[in-house]
Design a protein around this motif. Structure first.
Motif, PDB file in Angstrom:
ATOM      1  N   LYS A 437       0.842  -1.184   0.000  1.00  0.00           N
ATOM      2  CA  LYS A 437       0.000   0.000   0.000  1.00  0.00           C
ATOM      3  C   LYS A 437       0.881   1.239   0.000  1.00  0.00           C
ATOM      4  CE  LYS A 437      -3.886   2.216   2.368  1.00  0.00           C
ATOM      5  NZ  LYS A 437      -4.842   2.127   3.513  1.00  0.00           N
ATOM      6  N   PRO A 439       1.353   5.514   0.198  1.00  0.00           N
ATOM      7  CA  PRO A 439       0.701   6.705   0.751  1.00  0.00           C
ATOM      8  C   PRO A 439       0.079   7.539  -0.372  1.00  0.00           C
ATOM      9  CG  PRO A 439       3.073   6.990   0.737  1.00  0.00           C
ATOM     10  CD  PRO A 439       2.821   5.564   0.320  1.00  0.00           C
ATOM     11  N   LYS A 440      -0.853   8.401   0.007  1.00  0.00           N
ATOM     12  CA  LYS A 440      -1.530   9.235  -0.987  1.00  0.00           C
ATOM     13  C   LYS A 440      -0.541  10.178  -1.657  1.00  0.00           C
ATOM     14  CE  LYS A 440      -5.501  12.261  -1.621  1.00  0.00           C
ATOM     15  NZ  LYS A 440      -6.658  12.938  -0.959  1.00  0.00           N
ATOM     16  N   GLU A 441       0.366  10.756  -0.900  1.00  0.00           N
ATOM     17  CA  GLU A 441       1.402  11.633  -1.427  1.00  0.00           C
ATOM     18  C   GLU A 441       2.758  11.066  -1.038  1.00  0.00           C
ATOM     19  OE1 GLU A 441       1.193  14.364  -3.294  1.00  0.00           O
ATOM     20  OE2 GLU A 441      -1.007  14.325  -3.409  1.00  0.00           O
ATOM     21  N   SER A 450       2.060  -0.343  -4.564  1.00  0.00           N
ATOM     22  CA  SER A 450       0.704  -0.696  -4.141  1.00  0.00           C
ATOM     23  C   SER A 450       0.230  -1.858  -5.006  1.00  0.00           C
ATOM     24  CB  SER A 450      -0.241   0.499  -4.260  1.00  0.00           C
ATOM     25  OG  SER A 450      -0.345   0.926  -5.598  1.00  0.00           O
ATOM     26  N   GLU A 467       0.820  -1.098  -8.845  1.00  0.00           N
ATOM     27  CA  GLU A 467       1.114   0.297  -9.155  1.00  0.00           C
ATOM     28  C   GLU A 467       2.395   0.717  -8.440  1.00  0.00           C
ATOM     29  OE1 GLU A 467      -2.169   2.822  -8.219  1.00  0.00           O
ATOM     30  OE2 GLU A 467      -3.359   2.169  -9.954  1.00  0.00           O
ATOM     31  N   ALA A 469       4.376   4.443  -7.241  1.00  0.00           N
ATOM     32  CA  ALA A 469       4.312   5.902  -7.109  1.00  0.00           C
ATOM     33  C   ALA A 469       5.717   6.452  -6.871  1.00  0.00           C
ATOM     34  CB  ALA A 469       3.390   6.285  -5.955  1.00  0.00           C
ATOM     35  N   HIS A 471       7.836  10.410  -6.465  1.00  0.00           N
ATOM     36  CA  HIS A 471       7.893  11.877  -6.468  1.00  0.00           C
ATOM     37  C   HIS A 471       9.256  12.273  -7.024  1.00  0.00           C
ATOM     38  CE1 HIS A 471       7.236  15.873  -4.059  1.00  0.00           C
ATOM     39  NE2 HIS A 471       7.557  16.083  -5.336  1.00  0.00           N
ATOM     40  N   ASP A 492       0.681  13.734 -11.751  1.00  0.00           N
ATOM     41  CA  ASP A 492      -0.193  14.603 -10.955  1.00  0.00           C
ATOM     42  C   ASP A 492      -1.668  14.355 -11.262  1.00  0.00           C
ATOM     43  OD1 ASP A 492       1.902  15.761  -9.629  1.00  0.00           O
ATOM     44  OD2 ASP A 492       2.038  17.517 -10.940  1.00  0.00           O
ATOM     45  N   GLY A 493      -2.013  13.078 -11.412  1.00  0.00           N
ATOM     46  CA  GLY A 493      -3.408  12.688 -11.633  1.00  0.00           C
ATOM     47  C   GLY A 493      -3.863  12.734 -13.067  1.00  0.00           C
ATOM     48  N   GLN A 520       4.231  14.219  -9.026  1.00  0.00           N
ATOM     49  CA  GLN A 520       3.925  12.860  -8.572  1.00  0.00           C
ATOM     50  C   GLN A 520       3.670  11.992  -9.803  1.00  0.00           C
ATOM     51  OE1 GLN A 520       3.469  11.588  -5.321  1.00  0.00           O
ATOM     52  NE2 GLN A 520       4.001  13.505  -4.263  1.00  0.00           N
ATOM     53  N   ARG A 522       2.677   8.227 -11.251  1.00  0.00           N
ATOM     54  CA  ARG A 522       2.076   6.937 -10.884  1.00  0.00           C
ATOM     55  C   ARG A 522       2.035   6.058 -12.130  1.00  0.00           C
ATOM     56  NH1 ARG A 522      -0.138   6.128  -5.775  1.00  0.00           N
ATOM     57  NH2 ARG A 522      -0.082   8.038  -4.519  1.00  0.00           N
TER      58      ARG A 522
END
Length: 537
Positions: A437, A439-441, A450, A467, A469, A471, A492-493, A520, A522
């Motif tokens: 898992k 973190p969100k950021e 994740s 996935e 992630a 930064h 960034d989404g 960010q 992903r």
């Protein structure tokens, strides 16, 4: 060396050659040929000597360059010639046998100018071997110069050789009497000179002249000279940038090589006489790939001048040790120079190397003259290559240096052998498929997993709902991947694109931007895709 000084040394070397013991059989022929004609005949003879000698010298230099013959070949031939000269002086009968072919030229018929020039031309041709070690030094150096400078040096040497001959040709019978007087008392002196030359040749055979380079070679140690590039400082004054060439000792040979690509197996002994650039690289390293345009330019521009590039492919990851992968990557990348596969880091260890890429510049004697680690300094490396090759004029390659200069995210490894630096996700589970898992950021330069992943020593392999992630702070993001599947990219989404992963494990470009970006990232993976490391630019 300054051009004027080069010409002066070449002229002086010609004077030395003209009065050397080896020249004695030629001098009476010059005198006899000049004495048999008019006043202009000596000029015609010496003109022929200069033309014949210069043409032969340049032809030998051209052959060395075109055939890429080892420069030590001339050295070895010169050593053998010195022993022959010593034999002619110690044993008069040997000298008589060698002088007999030359005697025919003094009897050649012809007019003052035409016949004199032909006689001089023939003497110039047969006089080429007479220079011994001095000639080898001049010829070897001439083979490394540019066209105009090479011609000038050869002419200066030939003029230095021709002037004493012209003096003898115009000396009349008084010069002839001097030669007769010398020969009347010369038996013991000739034997002593022969013994001395034999001793010198023996010392040279055992490389004593490497230490006393300036004794045996009138140009000195040319490879050790400094080259200067004129520049203007802010006040408009001329300053010089000195490209220094150290001597770091004999280069290690290629050891532990299992496969060669684009070449038969090579050794440094086989490459003696060439300037060699040993490039330690690996095909999934972005730093190495960014050096390739510069290596290709040097290979194109200086190969014919005597440069050899040897890429020592020393793997960072296991898939880079597979010969098929290395061969395929070498072909896909358009690499034409020899590539050696060093799977067990044997050559890497022999050079005590620690970096990808690393460049070791080796001179024609097999000595390391410069080391450079990482990217950059391409202009300086090219100047040093040209210096060792003896290439005059400015650098040819005009490529931009793409080495990143800003502060960017460091290389990030995704296997536990590297202690999972900057990993910020849930508890890692080595060598087992587990759920993760993120973190969100993710914090700056951090990364997290994740979904289901199997964490390995070199790489981590995606399972279901996998996935990653990250930064990052960079303009370009690269990821080494293997396996087969697809990777979705979002920043960034914002979803950007999907990368297909197949074929050999290699470096993939994930993102490229014209300027630095802090964001960010992903990535979503289909099962079976393996990730090894991120690099940035």
């Amino acid at each position: 060396m300054d051009v004027v000084l080069e010409l002066g040394v070449a002229f002086l070397a010609g004077l030395i050659t003209a009065v050397s013991p080896c020249a004695l059989p030629v001098l009476p022929i010059v005198f006899a040929g000049a004495a048999s004609g008019g006043r202009r005949r000596p000029y015609a003879i010496i003109a022929g000597v200069v033309v014949g000698f210069t043409g032969s010298l340049l032809a030998v230099a051209w052959l060395l360059r075109e055939l890429h013959l080892p420069q030590d070949l001339l050295r070895n031939l010169s050593i053998a010639l010195l022993f022959v000269v010593a034999a002619t002086l110690i044993v008069p009968r040997v000298g008589e046998v060698l002088e007999r072919p030359l005697a025919r030229f003094s009897r050649r018929p012809g007019g003052d100018l035409g016949g004199g020039f032909v006689l001089g031309l023939a003497l110039g041709l047969v006089f080429v071997p007479c220079g011994g070690l001095v000639l080898a030094a001049i010829t070897t150096h001439a083979a490394t110069l540019g066209g105009g400078e090479r011609v000038a040096v050869a002419i200066a040497f030939a003029l230095g050789t021709g002037l004493p001959m012209l003096a003898i040709a115009y000396g009349g019978r008084r010069a002839a009497g001097g030669l007769r007087s010398f020969r009347a008392h010369a038996r013991e002196l000739r034997a002593g000179l022969g013994a001395l030359i034999a001793v010198v040749a023996l010392l040279i055979t055992f490389h004593v002249d490497r230490t006393l380079a300036n004794v045996g070679n009138p140009f000195g140690s040319l490879d050790a000279q400094k080259s200067c590039t004129a520049q203007l400082d802010f006040s408009g004054r001329c300053v010089h940038e000195t490209a220094k060439l150290a001597d770091l000792g004999a280069a290690p040979n290629f050891v532990g090589i299992t496969d060669w690509f684009n070449s038969k197996p090579l050794s440094l002994n086989r490459l003696r006489g060439k300037v060699v650039l040993v490039d330690f690289w690996t095909y999934s390293c972005i730093n190495c790939l960014r050096t390739l345009p510069h290596l290709k330019a040097w290979w194109r521009d200086y190969r014919q001048a005597g440069l050899e590039i040897v890429g020592v492919h020393t793997p960072e990851f296991g898939f880079e040790a597979v010969p098929h992968n290395v061969g395929s990557a070498t072909k896909q990348l358009g690499i034409g120079w020899p590539v050696a596969l060093d799977p067990h880091h044997a050559t890497w260890d022999a050079y005590k190397n620690q970096y990808w890429p690393a460049e070791y510049l080796i001179d024609k004697r097999g000595h390391i003259r410069n080391e450079h680690f990482g990217e950059g300094e391409y202009d300086r490396t090219e100047r040093l290559i040209r210096q060792l090759l003896g290439e005059p004029g400015p650098a040819r390659a005009q490529l931009a240096d793409m080495t990143p200069t800003g502060l960017i995210t460091p290389e990030t490894y995704l296997g536990y052998d590297h202690q999972l630096a900057d990993y910020v996700g849930s508890q890692p589970v080595p060598d087992r498929t587990a759920d993760y898992k993120a973190p969100k950021e993710v914090t700056q330069n951090g990364w997290a997993l994740s979904g289901r992943w199997r964490l390995g020593p070199e790489h981590t392999t995606a399972g279901t709902d996998a996935e990653l992630a990250l930064h990052f702070h960079a303009a370009d993001v690269y990821l080494v991947m293997g396996g087969r599947g697809r990777v979705g990219i979002s920043v960034d989404g914002h979803e950007l694109r999907t990368i297909p992963v197949n074929g050999i494990s290699r470096l993939y470009t994930v993102l490229t931007r014209p300027e630095l970006l802090d964001a960010q990232l992903r990535l979503s993976f289909t099962p079976g895709v393996s990730v090894y490391s991120f690099t940035f630019g």
